[in-house]
Scaffold this active site. Sequence first.
Site, short mmCIF file in Angstrom:
data_model
loop_
_atom_site.label_atom_id
_atom_site.label_comp_id
_atom_site.label_asym_id
_atom_site.label_seq_id
_atom_site.Cartn_x
_atom_site.Cartn_y
_atom_site.Cartn_z
N SER A 168 0.83 -1.21 0.00
CA SER A 168 0.00 0.00 0.00
C SER A 168 0.86 1.26 0.00
CB SER A 168 -0.93 0.01 1.21
OG SER A 168 -1.84 -1.07 1.15
N ARG A 219 1.72 3.94 -3.38
CA ARG A 219 1.47 5.36 -3.19
C ARG A 219 2.73 6.18 -3.45
NH1 ARG A 219 -2.38 2.81 -0.25
NH2 ARG A 219 -4.33 3.91 0.26
N ARG A 265 -14.61 -5.56 -10.97
CA ARG A 265 -14.54 -4.77 -9.74
C ARG A 265 -15.00 -3.34 -10.01
NH1 ARG A 265 -8.91 -5.90 -6.72
NH2 ARG A 265 -10.02 -4.71 -5.10
N SER A 287 -11.89 2.77 -0.23
CA SER A 287 -11.20 4.01 0.12
C SER A 287 -10.21 4.40 -0.97
CB SER A 287 -10.44 3.83 1.44
OG SER A 287 -9.36 2.91 1.29
N GLN A 288 -9.87 3.48 -1.85
CA GLN A 288 -8.91 3.79 -2.92
C GLN A 288 -9.44 4.87 -3.85
OE1 GLN A 288 -7.95 0.05 -4.77
NE2 GLN A 288 -6.98 -0.76 -2.93
N ASP A 323 -8.50 -6.02 4.91
CA ASP A 323 -7.62 -7.04 4.35
C ASP A 323 -7.30 -8.14 5.35
OD1 ASP A 323 -7.53 -5.81 1.90
OD2 ASP A 323 -5.64 -4.79 2.26
N ARG A 331 -4.97 -13.42 -0.28
CA ARG A 331 -5.23 -13.38 1.16
C ARG A 331 -5.98 -14.62 1.64
NH1 ARG A 331 -2.67 -9.24 2.61
NH2 ARG A 331 -2.68 -7.29 1.42
#
Length: 430
Positions: free
Chosen positions: A24, A28, A124, A173-174, A316, A388
């Site tokens: 993450s 960024r 998605r 939130s992305q 996650d 995951r």
Amino acid sequence: MDEIEIVPPRRPLAASIRVPGSKSITNRVLLLAAMATGRSTISGVGLNDDTRRMAAALGTLGFGLAVDETAARIVVDGRGGAIPARGGDLDAGGAGTAMRFLLGFLTLGRGRFRLDGNQRMRERPIGPLLDTLAALGISVRAERDNGCPPVVIEIGEGGVSGGAARVDAAVSSQFVSALLMPAPLWPRGLELTVIGGAARPFITMTLALMERWGASATMSGSEIVVPGRQRYSAQKSFEVEPDASSASYFAAAAALVGGSVVLDGLRADSVQGDIEFMKLLERMGARVEWREDGVKVSGSGTNLAGVDVAMDGMPDLVPTLAAIAPFCSSPTRIRSVSFIRHHESDRLHALATELQRLGALVHEYEDGMLIEPSRIGAAAVETYDDHRIAMAFAVAGLKTAGIRIRNPGCVSKTYPDFFRDLAELSNPQA
């Protein structure tokens, strides 16, 4: 390899590990470095499918990058808010951060850009982000008019000015982070109203990283104000924190199996919201000791207690908690995470299905699940090409012999060496 069998440790755990750098943070800061003026050196990066997709996209857009896989280091030559390429086709694969963040980043370009991904990415939703960009006067559309990738964005010679907008972040939130990162470079900046609250800590992470790279913003409740005409500053040396999400599997293993694991480099003041999982393990009965150079998690291997918890702040880690929940002495209720049905898989349904395959008693709800204390047996776990799911159920395999993980290669999305590190952690003499 079609599947891998997890071998329970022969003795309580007694090991230390430094997991790869945060995906993450890495994705960024790759964009922040590209938006800065000058050369930035980013160390400790998490090199995986997702971060390679982001680096490759920046290369396609004309940025100079030098990737040193051995040293886990990437050098980026920033262009001060300009994108060299005038149009192009980008492939995000299965990387949600790359898909969403690049769409916001491309507002700094000129020309026609097309973003696509793999089959799951094409399912998605990205509609709320498209709606907000359109409200800001940007020409953007889902190619198949279904609110999902592929996406085409066209930026005229006048560029993007910014302004006031609203974004629905109930799904991700992305969407918010995608708008925030380029906003300091827009002439009018951004006054953003956030609707919904999926994974709010990731928004806080984005703002903290923007500030580290030289751009200010203020957040009050659901309102975020980013002044325009700012600049990002290149960082001669930026160290990416170890990935708290990846660390969760080894922390959970210590709590579940017994013994202790030291997670090198993790700090209590991390910008990662997933660090809160350590407090959750404490509630369940594990011992957590923060040190100057990391955190030590210890467990007895028995008598973990179930919890009732809203996981929207660390979505996650729902698979990690779900995988150890059947071994607890009381039920575990996971709430407020309906949006993870739109992640790499429908994670709630996938988790419920695979827990039941192992013999667990599970009640699936729209926003979460209830997992009863259960006797877990051997089985082959389907992973739905979801990293995951694979890593979480591998932890359960440390407690119950005979658990096999199908399509283990899917972990390359975020942690290519996971199974090697797990085997070394649990059976260091093997």
